[in-house]
Design a protein around this motif. Structure first.
Motif, PDB file in Angstrom:
ATOM      1  N   UNK A  31      -0.038   7.772  -5.496  1.00  0.00           N
ATOM      2  CA  UNK A  31       0.381   7.793  -4.113  1.00  0.00           C
ATOM      3  C   UNK A  31       1.182   6.672  -4.014  1.00  0.00           C
ATOM      4  N   UNK A  32       2.329   7.161  -3.199  1.00  0.00           N
ATOM      5  CA  UNK A  32       3.323   6.171  -2.688  1.00  0.00           C
ATOM      6  C   UNK A  32       3.528   6.109  -1.234  1.00  0.00           C
ATOM      7  N   UNK A  33       3.256   4.853  -0.583  1.00  0.00           N
ATOM      8  CA  UNK A  33       3.451   4.876   0.761  1.00  0.00           C
ATOM      9  C   UNK A  33       4.810   3.823   1.268  1.00  0.00           C
ATOM     10  N   UNK A  34       5.650   4.317   1.916  1.00  0.00           N
ATOM     11  CA  UNK A  34       6.633   3.363   2.513  1.00  0.00           C
ATOM     12  C   UNK A  34       7.173   3.682   3.823  1.00  0.00           C
ATOM     13  N   UNK A  35       8.187   2.713   4.108  1.00  0.00           N
ATOM     14  CA  UNK A  35       8.643   2.724   5.576  1.00  0.00           C
ATOM     15  C   UNK A  35       9.829   3.610   5.522  1.00  0.00           C
ATOM     16  N   UNK A  36       9.742   4.737   6.700  1.00  0.00           N
ATOM     17  CA  UNK A  36      11.045   5.219   6.944  1.00  0.00           C
ATOM     18  C   UNK A  36      11.186   5.237   8.512  1.00  0.00           C
ATOM     19  N   UNK A  37      12.121   4.427   9.258  1.00  0.00           N
ATOM     20  CA  UNK A  37      12.624   4.135  10.270  1.00  0.00           C
ATOM     21  C   UNK A  37      11.605   3.682  10.936  1.00  0.00           C
ATOM     22  N   UNK A  38      10.545   2.860  10.516  1.00  0.00           N
ATOM     23  CA  UNK A  38       9.561   2.019  11.357  1.00  0.00           C
ATOM     24  C   UNK A  38       8.271   2.839  11.245  1.00  0.00           C
ATOM     25  N   UNK A  39       8.034   4.073  10.786  1.00  0.00           N
ATOM     26  CA  UNK A  39       6.884   4.829  10.461  1.00  0.00           C
ATOM     27  C   UNK A  39       6.478   4.524   8.926  1.00  0.00           C
ATOM     28  N   UNK A  40       5.266   4.381   8.548  1.00  0.00           N
ATOM     29  CA  UNK A  40       4.534   4.476   7.382  1.00  0.00           C
ATOM     30  C   UNK A  40       4.621   5.993   6.788  1.00  0.00           C
ATOM     31  N   UNK A  41       5.007   6.530   5.875  1.00  0.00           N
ATOM     32  CA  UNK A  41       4.998   7.775   5.403  1.00  0.00           C
ATOM     33  C   UNK A  41       4.619   7.693   4.024  1.00  0.00           C
ATOM     34  N   UNK A  42       4.010   9.030   3.432  1.00  0.00           N
ATOM     35  CA  UNK A  42       4.011   9.173   2.195  1.00  0.00           C
ATOM     36  C   UNK A  42       5.236   9.658   1.448  1.00  0.00           C
ATOM     37  N   UNK A  43       5.688   8.945   0.420  1.00  0.00           N
ATOM     38  CA  UNK A  43       6.865   9.351  -0.268  1.00  0.00           C
ATOM     39  C   UNK A  43       6.743  10.106  -1.680  1.00  0.00           C
ATOM     40  N   UNK A  44       7.415  11.013  -1.632  1.00  0.00           N
ATOM     41  CA  UNK A  44       7.321  11.738  -2.991  1.00  0.00           C
ATOM     42  C   UNK A  44       7.644  10.989  -4.178  1.00  0.00           C
ATOM     43  N   UNK A  45       7.199  11.303  -5.356  1.00  0.00           N
ATOM     44  CA  UNK A  45       7.152  10.771  -6.650  1.00  0.00           C
ATOM     45  C   UNK A  45       8.687  10.690  -6.924  1.00  0.00           C
TER      46      UNK A  45
END
Length: 132
Positions: A31-45
């Motif tokens: 499971x990868x969670x990261x920041x995109x534009x201020x929101x925390x989103x699940x990132x694809x592998x």
């Protein structure tokens, strides 16, 4: 992880920190969670990410495995530590003799499979190494 509710809680926790990327690896997956534009989103592998097999450092002889020297308070290797090829990552006690258990190549210690002070046989897995 048991479900989306757990992922939502992790995302909410992550939003309150300055951590840019959180990656959790379990036997069920990553499971990868990261920041995109201020929101925390699940990132694809990452697709170019290649799964590297762990290298198991095994006992070169029978003896008692020690995480560190009996006169020192710190272990020779910790999980997450970088080690160089030939670096001692543990000791094998055979009678009064202490033999170094060395890393066959450079890497990161991924797991310690033998408890401190436990008797091991020849070829017993002692430490998992994530090679470079």
């Amino acid at each position: 992880m048991t479900g989306m509710q757990d992922v939502s809680r992790l995302a909410a926790w992550l939003a309150g920190t300055d951590i840019g990327l959180l990656e959790l690896r379990t036997p069920q997956g990553t499971l990868r969670l990261g920041r995109k534009g201020g929101d925390v989103v699940e990132l694809p592998k990452e697709e170019e990410e290649e799964e590297i097999e762990l290298l198991s450092i095994r006992a070169p002889s029978l003896g008692v495995f020690l995480h560190g020297h009996p006169m020192a308070a710190v272990p020779l290797a910790r999980i997450g530590a970088r080690v160089a090829a030939g670096q001692a990552v543990g000791l094998l006690k055979i009678g009064p003799l202490l033999l170094p258990v060395t890393a066959p190549q450079a890497g990161i210690v991924d797991g310690i499979r033998a408890a401190d002070g436990v008797a091991v046989g020849y070829g017993s897995p002692l430490i998992d190494l994530h090679p470079f």
